[in-house]
Design a protein around this motif. Structure first.
Motif, short mmCIF file in Angstrom:
data_model
loop_
_atom_site.label_atom_id
_atom_site.label_comp_id
_atom_site.label_asym_id
_atom_site.label_seq_id
_atom_site.Cartn_x
_atom_site.Cartn_y
_atom_site.Cartn_z
N THR A 202 0.69 -1.14 0.00
CA THR A 202 -0.03 0.08 0.02
C THR A 202 0.84 1.50 0.03
OG1 THR A 202 -1.66 -1.17 1.07
CG2 THR A 202 -1.83 1.20 1.13
N ASN A 203 1.82 1.24 1.03
CA ASN A 203 2.54 2.45 1.00
C ASN A 203 3.40 2.69 -0.11
OD1 ASN A 203 1.56 3.35 3.74
ND2 ASN A 203 3.16 2.22 4.51
N TYR A 204 3.90 1.67 -0.91
CA TYR A 204 4.63 1.96 -1.96
C TYR A 204 4.02 2.33 -3.07
CZ TYR A 204 8.13 -1.46 0.25
OH TYR A 204 9.13 -2.01 0.97
N LEU A 205 2.79 1.96 -3.44
CA LEU A 205 1.95 2.33 -4.19
C LEU A 205 1.53 3.82 -4.16
CD1 LEU A 205 -0.15 -0.78 -4.81
CD2 LEU A 205 1.60 0.10 -6.56
N ASN A 206 1.03 4.31 -2.94
CA ASN A 206 0.76 5.33 -2.58
C ASN A 206 1.89 6.57 -3.01
OD1 ASN A 206 -2.04 4.72 -2.05
ND2 ASN A 206 -1.42 4.71 0.31
N ASN A 207 2.98 5.98 -2.64
CA ASN A 207 4.24 7.07 -2.79
C ASN A 207 4.85 6.71 -3.91
OD1 ASN A 207 3.85 8.22 -0.11
ND2 ASN A 207 4.63 6.28 0.82
N LEU A 208 4.51 5.97 -4.86
CA LEU A 208 5.13 5.77 -6.14
C LEU A 208 6.47 5.60 -5.98
CD1 LEU A 208 3.75 9.03 -8.16
CD2 LEU A 208 2.82 6.65 -7.78
N ASP A 209 6.67 4.38 -4.98
CA ASP A 209 8.09 4.20 -4.55
C ASP A 209 8.55 2.61 -5.84
OD1 ASP A 209 10.57 2.96 -3.76
OD2 ASP A 209 9.76 3.12 -1.63
N TYR A 210 9.11 3.11 -6.50
CA TYR A 210 9.39 1.87 -7.38
C TYR A 210 10.42 0.66 -7.01
CZ TYR A 210 6.92 4.68 -10.95
OH TYR A 210 5.95 5.11 -11.66
N THR A 211 11.07 0.89 -5.87
CA THR A 211 12.06 0.13 -5.29
C THR A 211 10.98 -1.09 -4.71
OG1 THR A 211 11.60 1.00 -2.98
CG2 THR A 211 13.33 1.95 -4.29
N MET A 212 9.67 -1.07 -4.90
CA MET A 212 9.18 -2.41 -4.39
C MET A 212 9.08 -3.41 -5.36
SD MET A 212 5.05 -1.88 -5.00
CE MET A 212 4.13 -2.39 -6.61
N ILE A 213 9.57 -3.02 -6.73
CA ILE A 213 9.59 -4.08 -7.75
C ILE A 213 10.76 -5.02 -7.59
CG2 ILE A 213 9.92 -4.29 -10.26
CD1 ILE A 213 8.63 -1.62 -10.40
N TRP A 214 10.39 -6.14 -7.60
CA TRP A 214 11.46 -7.34 -7.43
C TRP A 214 11.22 -8.42 -8.14
CZ3 TRP A 214 12.01 -10.82 -2.58
CH2 TRP A 214 13.44 -11.65 -2.81
N GLU A 215 12.11 -9.13 -8.99
CA GLU A 215 11.98 -9.92 -9.82
C GLU A 215 11.28 -11.26 -9.24
OE1 GLU A 215 16.47 -10.44 -9.00
OE2 GLU A 215 15.20 -8.66 -9.51
N GLU A 216 11.64 -11.60 -7.96
CA GLU A 216 10.89 -12.75 -7.30
C GLU A 216 9.65 -12.48 -6.71
OE1 GLU A 216 13.23 -15.11 -4.59
OE2 GLU A 216 15.30 -14.43 -5.30
N HIS A 217 9.12 -11.46 -6.75
CA HIS A 217 7.76 -11.01 -6.47
C HIS A 217 7.02 -10.79 -7.79
CE1 HIS A 217 8.36 -9.50 -2.00
NE2 HIS A 217 8.53 -10.48 -2.12
N LEU A 218 6.17 -11.80 -8.01
CA LEU A 218 5.41 -11.82 -9.23
C LEU A 218 4.12 -11.09 -9.08
CD1 LEU A 218 7.43 -14.26 -9.81
CD2 LEU A 218 5.70 -15.24 -11.12
N PHE A 219 3.74 -11.01 -7.78
CA PHE A 219 2.51 -10.18 -7.81
C PHE A 219 2.62 -9.30 -6.54
CE2 PHE A 219 1.58 -14.58 -9.17
CZ PHE A 219 0.76 -14.37 -10.20
#
Length: 219
Positions: A202-219
């Protein structure tokens, strides 16, 4: 008009590309030789217009995510597990003799807490003996692939079905969530409980934090 991809969760062809970040290296692929050609993957994200789930599009094989090194460890926050273990102990029809199974090493600390509460029928799947995974550096990425409904039925015949399954930080790694969830169902008794822990983005999306993207997290 943009062609839509197939959603890996609801399986409808309504997955819209929302980010194409080009080629990226794998985060755990530390090279010793500076001349070694670096492996990369095409990082694309999409959002399903039907179920709404954000997901990687055409992610790399789980085999690409197995670390080459035994010193790479993934450590998650665990303060909340006191509350989780207490909630498990209070589940309806669960007793100190109920069979509780953890899917991976990430469940060890929860099972330890339950043991201290007096639970006696605690088990954790063995990657080699139960799942046939031979690579000692394998982790969540390999467990999600090996735990099929067929394998789950084999495990259930050998060890009996569980009253509770604990699965922390694995559902978001699953390349085929429906197959994985059906495997969990095959491990459970009728009326049993499956407990999942997944990251809160939630916080990543609200803050446009692209560091949440990781190749191991498909969803």
């Amino acid at each position: 008009m943009q062609a839509l991809e197939k959603c890996k969760l609801c399986e409808k062809t309504r997955l819209s590309i929302i980010l194409n970040a080009g080629n990226h290296p794998f985060c755990n692929n530390f090279s010793i030789d500076r001349m070694e050609e670096e492996k990369t993957y095409l990082l694309k994200m999409g959002q399903c217009l039907s179920c709404g789930v954000i997901q990687l599009v055409n992610p790399p094989s789980y085999l690409e995510m197995v670390s080459k090194y035994d010193w790479i460890k993934y450590i998650e926050p665990e303060k909340h597990l006191d509350q989780v273990s207490e909630a498990i102990a209070l589940l309806p029809n669960i007793t100190k003799d109920s069979k509780i199974i953890g899917l991976s090493y990430k469940e060890d600390s929860t099972l330890d807490r339950l043991q201290k509460k007096g639970f006696t029928n605690l088990h954790r799947l063995n990657t080699l003996n139960d799942l046939g995974i031979e690579n000692k550096n394998s982790g969540i990425e390999s467990i999600q692939n090996a735990l099929t409904p067929e394998k789950a039925r084999e495990i259930s015949i050998k060890n009996k079905k569980a009253d509770v399954i604990i699965a922390r930080h694995i559902l978001e790694h699953s390349h085929n969530p429906r197959v994985f969830l059906n495997a969990i169902r095959s491990l459970l008794k009728e009326g049993g409980y499956a407990i999942f822990e997944v990251p809160d983005c939630t916080n990543y999306l609200n803050n446009l934090d692209y560091t949440m993207i990781w190749e191991e997290h498909l969803f």
